[in-house]
Write a protein that holds these residues in place. Structure first.
Motif, short mmCIF file in Angstrom:
data_model
loop_
_atom_site.label_atom_id
_atom_site.label_comp_id
_atom_site.label_asym_id
_atom_site.label_seq_id
_atom_site.Cartn_x
_atom_site.Cartn_y
_atom_site.Cartn_z
N ILE A 91 0.87 -1.17 0.00
CA ILE A 91 0.00 0.00 0.00
C ILE A 91 0.91 1.23 0.00
O ILE A 91 1.73 1.39 0.90
N ILE A 92 0.74 2.08 -1.00
CA ILE A 92 1.56 3.28 -1.12
C ILE A 92 0.69 4.49 -0.81
O ILE A 92 -0.20 4.83 -1.58
N GLU A 93 0.97 5.11 0.34
CA GLU A 93 0.28 6.34 0.75
C GLU A 93 1.14 7.56 0.45
O GLU A 93 0.68 8.68 0.51
N ALA A 94 2.41 7.33 0.19
CA ALA A 94 3.39 8.41 -0.03
C ALA A 94 3.18 9.07 -1.38
O ALA A 94 2.50 8.54 -2.26
N SER A 95 3.81 10.23 -1.54
CA SER A 95 3.78 10.94 -2.82
C SER A 95 5.20 11.36 -3.20
O SER A 95 6.08 11.47 -2.34
N ASN A 96 5.38 11.57 -4.48
CA ASN A 96 6.65 12.05 -5.02
C ASN A 96 7.83 11.15 -4.62
O ASN A 96 8.86 11.64 -4.17
N SER A 97 7.63 9.86 -4.76
CA SER A 97 8.67 8.90 -4.37
C SER A 97 8.98 7.94 -5.50
O SER A 97 8.19 7.78 -6.44
N ILE A 98 10.12 7.30 -5.39
CA ILE A 98 10.52 6.24 -6.30
C ILE A 98 10.42 4.95 -5.49
O ILE A 98 11.03 4.85 -4.41
N ILE A 99 9.67 3.97 -5.97
CA ILE A 99 9.42 2.76 -5.20
C ILE A 99 9.76 1.54 -6.04
O ILE A 99 9.23 1.37 -7.15
N HIS A 100 10.67 0.72 -5.52
CA HIS A 100 11.09 -0.51 -6.19
C HIS A 100 10.43 -1.67 -5.45
O HIS A 100 10.61 -1.82 -4.24
N THR A 105 1.43 -9.34 -5.03
CA THR A 105 0.13 -9.81 -5.49
C THR A 105 -0.84 -8.64 -5.66
O THR A 105 -1.44 -8.47 -6.71
N ASN A 106 -0.99 -7.83 -4.61
CA ASN A 106 -1.93 -6.71 -4.63
C ASN A 106 -1.21 -5.41 -4.31
O ASN A 106 -0.66 -5.25 -3.23
N LEU A 107 -1.27 -4.47 -5.24
CA LEU A 107 -0.66 -3.17 -5.06
C LEU A 107 -1.76 -2.11 -5.03
O LEU A 107 -2.64 -2.11 -5.88
N THR A 108 -1.69 -1.23 -4.04
CA THR A 108 -2.62 -0.10 -3.95
C THR A 108 -1.79 1.17 -3.90
O THR A 108 -0.92 1.31 -3.05
N ILE A 109 -2.08 2.11 -4.81
CA ILE A 109 -1.37 3.39 -4.84
C ILE A 109 -2.39 4.49 -4.56
O ILE A 109 -3.24 4.78 -5.40
N ASN A 110 -2.30 5.07 -3.36
CA ASN A 110 -3.19 6.17 -2.99
C ASN A 110 -2.49 7.53 -3.10
O ASN A 110 -3.15 8.56 -3.08
N GLY A 111 -1.18 7.52 -3.17
CA GLY A 111 -0.42 8.76 -3.27
C GLY A 111 -0.39 9.28 -4.69
O GLY A 111 -1.03 8.75 -5.60
N ALA A 112 0.39 10.35 -4.89
CA ALA A 112 0.47 10.98 -6.20
C ALA A 112 1.93 11.17 -6.61
O ALA A 112 2.82 11.27 -5.77
N ALA A 123 -2.14 -7.48 -9.44
CA ALA A 123 -3.26 -6.54 -9.55
C ALA A 123 -2.88 -5.23 -8.88
O ALA A 123 -2.23 -5.21 -7.84
N ALA A 124 -3.30 -4.11 -9.51
CA ALA A 124 -3.00 -2.79 -8.96
C ALA A 124 -4.25 -1.93 -8.96
O ALA A 124 -4.95 -1.84 -9.97
N THR A 125 -4.53 -1.32 -7.81
CA THR A 125 -5.61 -0.34 -7.69
C THR A 125 -4.95 1.00 -7.47
O THR A 125 -4.17 1.17 -6.52
N ILE A 126 -5.28 1.96 -8.33
CA ILE A 126 -4.65 3.28 -8.24
C ILE A 126 -5.75 4.32 -8.03
O ILE A 126 -6.61 4.50 -8.89
N THR A 127 -5.71 4.97 -6.85
CA THR A 127 -6.68 6.03 -6.57
C THR A 127 -6.03 7.41 -6.62
O THR A 127 -6.71 8.41 -6.70
N GLY A 128 -4.71 7.45 -6.55
CA GLY A 128 -3.98 8.71 -6.63
C GLY A 128 -3.83 9.16 -8.08
O GLY A 128 -4.36 8.52 -9.00
N SER A 129 -3.11 10.24 -8.27
CA SER A 129 -2.96 10.80 -9.61
C SER A 129 -1.50 10.96 -10.01
O SER A 129 -0.63 11.13 -9.15
N ALA A 130 -1.26 10.90 -11.31
CA ALA A 130 0.06 11.14 -11.91
C ALA A 130 1.12 10.15 -11.43
O ALA A 130 2.27 10.50 -11.22
N ASN A 131 0.73 8.90 -11.26
CA ASN A 131 1.66 7.84 -10.88
C ASN A 131 2.05 7.05 -12.13
O ASN A 131 1.27 6.93 -13.07
N THR A 132 3.25 6.48 -12.10
CA THR A 132 3.70 5.61 -13.18
C THR A 132 4.04 4.25 -12.57
O THR A 132 4.80 4.19 -11.60
N LEU A 133 3.48 3.21 -13.12
CA LEU A 133 3.76 1.84 -12.69
C LEU A 133 4.40 1.10 -13.86
O LEU A 133 3.82 1.01 -14.94
#
Length: 153
Positions: A91-100, A105-112, A123-133
């Motif tokens: 679960i990614i709540e952070a923003s403006n980060s580089i994440i390796h 199995t399940n990725l959630t990106i709430n940050g931007a 599977a990835a659920t993305i609720t934040g904005s301007a993210n690159t996976l």
């Protein structure tokens, strides 16, 4: 008639020159504000000033290790370069980060504005904005944000 025209032209040119010079010599408004110290100028424990870090330079971003506990890793610190080992849920709540990411199995990106690099993500659920996976596989994507991008290497 020629003399009257010359007089008018000469007078207008002189007035224009005077107006132009007056504008150039006007005093600029005074700024009575005094400089104040910022966090990046405060002395460190060794007495030296800390240098401000440039977030656009990957070499200057703090590097941290994410932890997978009980099958879940939660990233909450922004403006960092994080490496997360293989973990079932991330679960990614952070923003403006580089994440390796290791295999996930399940990725959630709430940050931007995150750059997420995963080996495999199912599977990835993305609720934040301007993210690159970017992943090595093609995960199932549920994009509820804006301007997100999912790519396969």
């Amino acid at each position: 008639m020629k003399t009257a025209t010359r007089t008018i032209v000469t007078t207008l040119a002189g007035l224009g020159l005077i107006a132009g010079l007056a504008a150039c010599t006007a005093e600029a408004p005074k700024n009575d504000a005094k400089p104040s110290a910022s966090a990046s100028e405060s002395p460190s424990a060794d007495g030296k000033k800390d240098e401000a870090k440039d977030p656009s330079n990957p070499d200057e971003i703090d590097k941290v290790e994410g932890k997978c506990e009980n099958g879940t890793a939660k990233i909450t610190t922004s403006n960092v370069d994080v490496t997360v080992p293989e973990c079932e849920n991330v679960i990614i709540e952070a923003s403006n980060s580089i994440i390796h990411l290791g295999a996930t199995t399940n990725l959630t990106i709430n940050g931007a504005i995150n750059d997420v690099q995963g080996s495999t993500v199912q599977a990835a659920t993305i609720t934040g904005s301007a993210n690159t996976l970017t992943t090595d596989n093609t995960p199932k994507i549920d994009d509820k944000g804006e301007q997100n991008e999912a790519k396969t290497r």
